[in-house]
Write an enzyme that holds these catalytic residues in place. Structure first.
Site, PDB file in Angstrom:
ATOM      1  N   CYS A 123      -2.853  -0.402   4.678  1.00 22.48           N
ATOM      2  CA  CYS A 123      -2.806   1.022   4.302  1.00 22.48           C
ATOM      3  C   CYS A 123      -3.424   1.908   5.368  1.00 22.48           C
ATOM      4  O   CYS A 123      -2.954   3.030   5.599  1.00 22.48           O
ATOM      5  CB  CYS A 123      -3.544   1.239   2.986  1.00 22.48           C
ATOM      6  SG  CYS A 123      -2.817   0.370   1.605  1.00 22.48           S
ATOM      7  N   THR A 124      -4.474   1.442   6.011  1.00 24.00           N
ATOM      8  CA  THR A 124      -5.112   2.229   7.053  1.00 24.00           C
ATOM      9  C   THR A 124      -4.132   2.495   8.191  1.00 24.00           C
ATOM     10  O   THR A 124      -4.042   3.606   8.709  1.00 24.00           O
ATOM     11  CB  THR A 124      -6.372   1.516   7.567  1.00 24.00           C
ATOM     12  OG1 THR A 124      -7.259   1.273   6.459  1.00 24.00           O
ATOM     13  CG2 THR A 124      -7.103   2.351   8.606  1.00 24.00           C
TER      14      THR A 124
END
Length: 243
Positions: free
Chosen positions: A73-74
């Site tokens: 997700c980062t």
């Protein structure tokens, strides 16, 4: 700044006290292409919003994440943030969601800025869905997560909704937590949708901007000639043209 461990422990305590109702599958909206995107009020990293008012007359890409400080997700949030100007050219707003609080999101944003080449400032909101209401409305959980909505560990899956200015859902994607999204594909489908709306055409496999498009079968050859000029009839139902 709060430490991540403290943020998570604070979040866990908050979750235990924010349950407002029991989630039942029969109460969940059935969202399809063409459905009106459910409206909601929620807190974000850029302050409280009412979703439909926030969309305004823009297109919107609304996407969820399993949790803050997660590796895939980062990278995803960084990639979308780096492409914000490209989305803005297409009149598209970006908004993310994770089932954690605003303080946690803001701390996470610093990591996103750190790991994304060329990104100086992260500049779109992330929804704080600590009560899981939005995750329920948009079915942003997997099977196990749905069972745990009323209590237990819930991680949102990687859902993506492309929503048009009339607040209609135009495209959805759903990815498992292990598989990162493709930001270029999201841009590509927005180009295809906007071109179809503007020109009354459809796009073939692997289409990208500038390539030939298809004339819908509902348009007669006579009308196609008037509207598009020259076209290539491969089959009576398959006619290519340029726009």
């Amino acid at each position: 700044m709060l430490s991540r461990s403290l943020l998570r422990s604070t979040l866990s305590a908050a979750k235990a006290n924010t349950r407002v109702r029991t989630f039942k599958q029969e109460d969940q909206p059935r969202l399809r292409i063409g459905s009106t995107a459910p409206d909601f009020k929620v807190d974000t990293t850029e302050g409280p919003i009412e979703f439909h008012k926030w969309i305004g007359d823009s297109w919107t890409v609304f996407f969820s994440h399993p949790a803050d400080f997660t590796p895939v997700c980062t990278t995803e949030l960084g990639a979308f943030a780096a492409l914000k100007d490209e989305f803005s050219k297409r009149n598209v707003k970006l908004i993310g969601l994770s089932a954690e609080g605003v303080d946690s999101h803001k701390a996470w944003i610093k990591d996103i800025e750190d790991i994304t080449p060329g990104l100086k400032t992260f500049s779109f909101p992330i929804i704080a869905d600590t009560d899981r209401e939005v995750s329920f409305l948009y079915d942003m959980v997997d099977e196990e997560g749905f069972k745990n909505l009323n209590g237990g560990i819930v991680q949102t899956i990687r859902s993506v909704y492309v929503i048009d200015p009339s607040k209609k859902i135009r495209i959805t994607f759903t990815y498992p937590p292990s598989c990162g999204r493709n930001s270029a594909e999201v841009l590509r489908v927005i180009d295809a949708l906007q071109l179809a709306d503007k020109k009354g055409v459809v796009t073939p496999i692997d289409w990208t901007a500038g390539k030939d498009v298809i004339i819908p079968p509902t348009v007669s050859n006579e009308d196609a000639k008037k509207k598009f000029g020259e076209f290539d009839e491969v089959k009576p139902y398959l006619r290519y043209t340029k726009v």
